[in-house]
Design an enzyme around this catalytic site. Structure first.
Site, PDB file in Angstrom:
ATOM      1  N   ALA A 244     -28.730  73.935  40.143  1.00  0.00           N
ATOM      2  CA  ALA A 244     -28.948  72.804  40.704  1.00  0.00           C
ATOM      3  C   ALA A 244     -30.393  72.531  39.705  1.00  0.00           C
ATOM      4  CB  ALA A 244     -29.011  72.850  42.657  1.00  0.00           C
TER       5      ALA A 244
ATOM      6  N   ASP B 256     -25.013  76.148  51.057  1.00  0.00           N
ATOM      7  CA  ASP B 256     -25.132  76.455  49.587  1.00  0.00           C
ATOM      8  C   ASP B 256     -24.645  75.489  49.120  1.00  0.00           C
ATOM      9  OD1 ASP B 256     -26.155  78.427  47.642  1.00  0.00           O
ATOM     10  OD2 ASP B 256     -23.382  78.747  47.226  1.00  0.00           O
TER      11      ASP B 256
ATOM     12  N   HIS C 142     -25.145  81.250  41.409  1.00  0.00           N
ATOM     13  CA  HIS C 142     -25.750  80.576  40.757  1.00  0.00           C
ATOM     14  C   HIS C 142     -25.195  78.778  41.264  1.00  0.00           C
ATOM     15  CE1 HIS C 142     -24.553  84.551  38.095  1.00  0.00           C
ATOM     16  NE2 HIS C 142     -23.098  84.095  38.872  1.00  0.00           N
ATOM     17  N   ARG C 143     -25.138  78.299  41.821  1.00  0.00           N
ATOM     18  CA  ARG C 143     -25.246  77.394  42.070  1.00  0.00           C
ATOM     19  C   ARG C 143     -26.906  77.248  42.381  1.00  0.00           C
ATOM     20  NH1 ARG C 143     -21.146  77.715  46.419  1.00  0.00           N
ATOM     21  NH2 ARG C 143     -19.630  76.237  45.981  1.00  0.00           N
ATOM     22  N   ALA C 144     -27.743  77.576  42.984  1.00  0.00           N
ATOM     23  CA  ALA C 144     -29.520  77.507  42.916  1.00  0.00           C
ATOM     24  C   ALA C 144     -29.841  77.315  41.112  1.00  0.00           C
ATOM     25  CB  ALA C 144     -29.548  78.659  43.564  1.00  0.00           C
TER      26      ALA C 144
END
Length: 505
Positions: free
Chosen positions: A124, A38, A119-121
């Site tokens: 990004a 991730d 929330h990284r998706a």
């Protein structure tokens, strides 16, 4: 601008740095842990060319490069300069590229509907979409930019368990973007009580009054049935249930440079103390104690050196040695073994264990599944296992010993477990003409290597009467020679094998 931090033995140094981390890996070697995966913002899959003409061009370009590297590079210089200008212009335009609320909502709905954790998706996807828009010279982010960016940002995050299907999730991504992230309005059944309030009467008039609503409702049902509705994904709950026990199983003291520092020791007389395993704090204390109360200046001598003791988590190697000969009643037992391997691979994916499979039949043994934690590779290898023929049990034992020793050379801290599933009726010698005696000799060699092992005896009778006394089955004698735990299973039940193995893992 980022920060690079270097830490070693309590000493820390940091400095500003501008960098991009790019990693490559072969999926057949296993997957990264989800918490590490991730951390990577974007992911792309690279496959070999499938078209004949493209493969031919790869060979031609490689040969041109070998013949004259400088000439080869210069032939692409105009394209490189053009790309460089495009990137510089995109960097200039990037601060002015905007993402409106509707597009931001689309990104959020994509993440929610696909069950992406964290929330990284989302972050990004937005950053990559802005970069794509800037590269095209556009001031606003569009749906095409979101689609391309989401595929790169979600590819490695969608598969929360080893068996999740990325392709289906990416197809759902297309459908979500087509409807602009809006929720689907599912048709609800009409309230029949309202439509047929006068249904108690038996007059023709009341029947005629009730029929139009019924016809309308049938039309609406037919219309609803003709539409294709998207079924929400239910993978999230299953993924959470599977991933609760993440982390490697065992921890061991290691002399490598990896692991958490837990102490120090005096180096052995023949040991070379390098910078990687030097316990700096303990060495300084030893030197200080030696020179304390003397007029000698502080200095570090060879007797002051201390070596770091580290502890790190290690996974297991579970190596199945499966009898696939005719005496086993092949199909039922092979299918049960496949089920066990698949069940263990789900657990291995979380615990970073590896599972291997050796099958023996006819005249020799075969390493069907090289030790791996990759579920995809395992399913591919064990899908069609050949069965029938003679029982080269000794070939299976010899190959298991070789594979285990090879894996231990690669990782001395690993914990191998050999799982032999057989009826013990070996009838093919490995290096001698006496297969029964040879099997006991090979089992004894496995014991000498201190390899943990378990034997599942699938023979019908666990003992027989000879000369007036009970003689144990040959599988039991092999287990005793191996120092293995022994279990008799008249019927090979996958869950029973898993339950038996749990205390060894």
């Amino acid at each position: 601008m980022g920060v690079n931090i270097v830490e070693h033995e309590g000493v820390s140094y940091s400095h500003p740095a501008s960098f991009i981390m790019i990693g490559t890996m072969n999926p057949e070697e296993g997957e990264l842990r989800p918490q590490l995966e991730d951390r990577f913002g974007l992911c792309v899959e690279i496959r070999g060319e499938r078209e004949t003409a493209d493969r031919m061009e790869v060979v031609r370009r490689r040969q041109r490069f070998l013949d004259d590297p400088q000439l080869f590079r210069s032939s692409f210089e105009p394209e490189q300069q053009g790309l460089r200008r495009d990137i510089l212009e995109a960097r200039r335009l990037l601060p002015h590229v905007t993402v409106d609320d509707a597009t931001l909502e689309l990104v959020a709905r994509i993440a929610v509907e696909l069950g992406v954790c964290g929330h990284r998706a989302d972050i990004a996807t937005c950053q990559a979409a802005r970069a794509l828009a800037a590269l095209e010279g556009k001031p606003d982010v569009g749906e095409d930019h979101i689609r391309d960016a989401a595929e790169m940002a979600l590819l490695h995050r969608l598969r929360k368990t080893p068996f999740d299907n990325q392709i289906k999730d990416l197809e759902r991504l297309d459908r979500i973007i087509e409807r602009k992230g809006k929720l689907i309005d599912l048709p609800f059944q009409d309230n029949l009580a309202t439509s047929f309030a006068a249904g108690e009467t038996t007059t023709a008039a009341s029947d005629e009054a009730a029929s139009p609503p019924a016809a309308k409702m049938q039309e609406r049902r037919a219309e609803a049935a003709s539409k294709e509705f998207e079924i929400p994904s239910l993978q999230g709950l299953a993924a959470k249930a599977v991933r609760m026990g993440a982390g490697k199983r065992n921890s061991t003291t290691t002399e490598t440079n990896s692991g958490r520092k837990v102490g120090h020791r005096l180096p052995r007389p023949d040991e070379t103390v390098g910078a990687g395993n030097l316990a700096v704090d303990a060495t300084l204390r030893a030197a200080a104690n030696r020179t304390a109360g003397t007029a000698k200046p502080f200095s570090i001598q060879k007797e002051d050196l201390r070596t770091t003791i580290r502890r790190r988590k290690v996974g297991n190697l579970i190596l199945f040695i499966v009898d696939a000969s005719a005496s086993m009643g092949c199909n039922e037992r092979i299918e049960a073994t496949k089920t066990v391997v698949n069940l263990l691979l789900v657990d291995a994916y979380q615990k970073r264990d590896r599972v291997g499979l050796i099958s023996f039949r006819d005249e020799d043994a075969q390493l069907v599944l090289n030790p791996t934690s990759s579920v995809q590779l395992a399913n591919l290898r064990i899908k069609d296992l050949a069965t029938g023929g003679a029982t080269p049990l000794n070939h299976g034992l010899a190959m298991a010993l070789l594979v285990a020793k090879r894996e231990l050379r690669r990782d001395p801290d690993m914990s191998p477990l050999l799982v032999l599933i057989t009826d013990g009726h070996g009838n093919v010698g490995y290096a001698s003409q006496n297969p029964l005696r040879e099997s006991l000799e090979l089992a004894d060699k496995i014991r000498e290597q201190h390899l943990s092992s378990v034997v599942f005896d699938t023979s019908i009778d666990i003992s027989r009467i000879k000369a007036g006394r009970a003689v144990p089955s040959h599988a039991r004698r092999i287990a005793d020679a191996m120092g293995a735990d022994y279990y008799h299973l008249s019927k090979l039940q996958p869950q029973e094998i898993i339950d038996r193995l749990e205390k060894h893992l």
